[in-house]
Scaffold this active site. Structure first.
Site, short mmCIF file in Angstrom:
data_model
loop_
_atom_site.label_atom_id
_atom_site.label_comp_id
_atom_site.label_asym_id
_atom_site.label_seq_id
_atom_site.Cartn_x
_atom_site.Cartn_y
_atom_site.Cartn_z
N LYS A 1 0.83 -1.22 0.00
CA LYS A 1 0.00 0.00 0.00
C LYS A 1 0.86 1.26 0.00
O LYS A 1 2.04 1.23 0.31
CB LYS A 1 -1.00 -0.04 1.17
CG LYS A 1 -2.14 -1.00 0.85
CD LYS A 1 -3.24 -1.01 1.87
CE LYS A 1 -4.33 -1.99 1.42
NZ LYS A 1 -5.34 -2.23 2.46
N ARG B 1 -3.24 -9.97 5.29
CA ARG B 1 -3.70 -10.09 3.89
C ARG B 1 -2.59 -9.54 3.00
O ARG B 1 -2.31 -8.34 3.06
CB ARG B 1 -5.00 -9.30 3.73
CG ARG B 1 -5.58 -9.30 2.33
CD ARG B 1 -6.80 -8.38 2.28
NE ARG B 1 -7.39 -8.31 0.96
CZ ARG B 1 -6.95 -7.49 0.00
NH1 ARG B 1 -5.92 -6.70 0.20
NH2 ARG B 1 -7.54 -7.50 -1.18
#
Ligand code: YH5
Length: 290
Positions: free
Chosen positions: A226, A260
């Site tokens: 991210k 995740r």
């Protein structure tokens, strides 16, 4: 702390032996170039197999990009992308499958196709029909925090105290969902790294993850590749694996039960180190016998 998730069909997913690694399988046009239905399915299955070979514990199948600014896709298009993949994974392997969707219709079809877990970035808030779908099944629910919507969430995120506000949100979701008849043992919370958060908010949530435990429910963290990692390290998305792996280790050290991620093998090493260091700390801080 609850120690396992009960999946539909009486299968169990233990969260106490070790934290689990959820592998990301994105069926979006940007990830698998659409060369026709069968080519996409074949590529997705090969990718799923590579994650299983690397040791993934859960495969998370998603069909809508929820990256900042991305447009929503309609339920029928999203279903067309994810349902055949979920069905094929279920036919080939025993691995638990989650469906990354906030749309009730997609979740319903996914469960019928054999999905085991609903992973809803809106914490069952965006689609009013999601609660009914959840109630009709026994699947665990990942209840994520997002400020705003994927389209507008990064426009001007603001919090007075992000950790307190995410905690309060988890408690509100817990009360609402259990009040509606959802068993507490099905709930997994996720702070939603990057979903309506600035760098400082993402860093606060990860570094104070232990403060986010509400009603003893497990926590999942999705930080892989991210943009906050890119901001800290000044790296483009394709060069964020080492930073992502470091964050996974720290998330587990701070108490995450599920991470995740994109990079399974490297993350498994990080997760083991995070787990062993957490256990070592617990032994010293709480003393022998605890
Ligand atoms: C999550 O955190 N995230 S989809 C932007 C990126 C990289 C990756 C390049 N679904 C989560 O993975 N579900 C997504 O920058 C999720 N928790 C849960 N529960 C976004 C994503 C990504 C976005």
């Amino acid at each position: 702390m609850t120690d396992e998730l009960l999946l539909p069909g009486r299968r169990r997913l233990s969260l106490t032996e070790r934290p689990l690694v959820m592998g990301i399988l994105n069926i979006t046009s940007d990830s698998f170039y659409d060369g026709g239905r069968y080519l996409v399915l074949d590529k997705a299955l090969k990718y799923a197999e590579s994650m299983l070979d690397a040791g993934a514990d859960i495969i998370d199948v998603g069909g809508e990009s929820t990256r900042p600014g991305a447009d929503a896709v309609d339920a029928s298009e999203e279903a067309e992308r994810v349902i055949p993949v979920i069905r094929a994974i279920r036919e080939k392997w025993l691995v638990p499958v989650s469906v990354d969707t906030y749309k009730a219709e997609v979740a319903k079809q996914a469960l019928e196709a054999g999905a085991d877990i609903i992973n809803d970035i809106s914490g069952l808030r965006f689609d009013k029909a999601m609660l009914k779908v959840a109630k009709a099944s026994e699947a665990p629910l990942v209840v994520m925090h997002i400020q705003g919507t994927p389209k507008d969430m990064q426009k001007d995120p603001h919090y007075d105290d992000v950790v307190a506000e995410v905690r309060r949100y988890f408690q509100e979701r817990y009360d609402t969902l259990t009040g509606a008849g959802i068993d507490a043992s099905r709930i997994v919370f996720d702070p939603g790294i990057g979903f309506g958060k600035r760098l400082e908010h993402n860093l606060a949530l990860i570094s104070r993850l232990d403060e986010l435990v509400v009603e003893g429910r497990p926590i999942m963290v999705g930080a892989s590749r991210k943009s906050f990692i890119g901001s800290v390290l000044d790296k483009d998305v394709e060069d964020r694996m080492p930073g992502s792996v470091a964050v996974a280790a720290i998330a587990v050290f701070m108490g995450a039960s599920i991470v995740r991620v994109h990079d399974i093998a490297a993350t498994l090493q990080a997760v083991r180190m995070g787990m062993v260091l957490r256990a070592a700390r617990a032994k010293q801080v709480e003393g022998p016998g605890v």
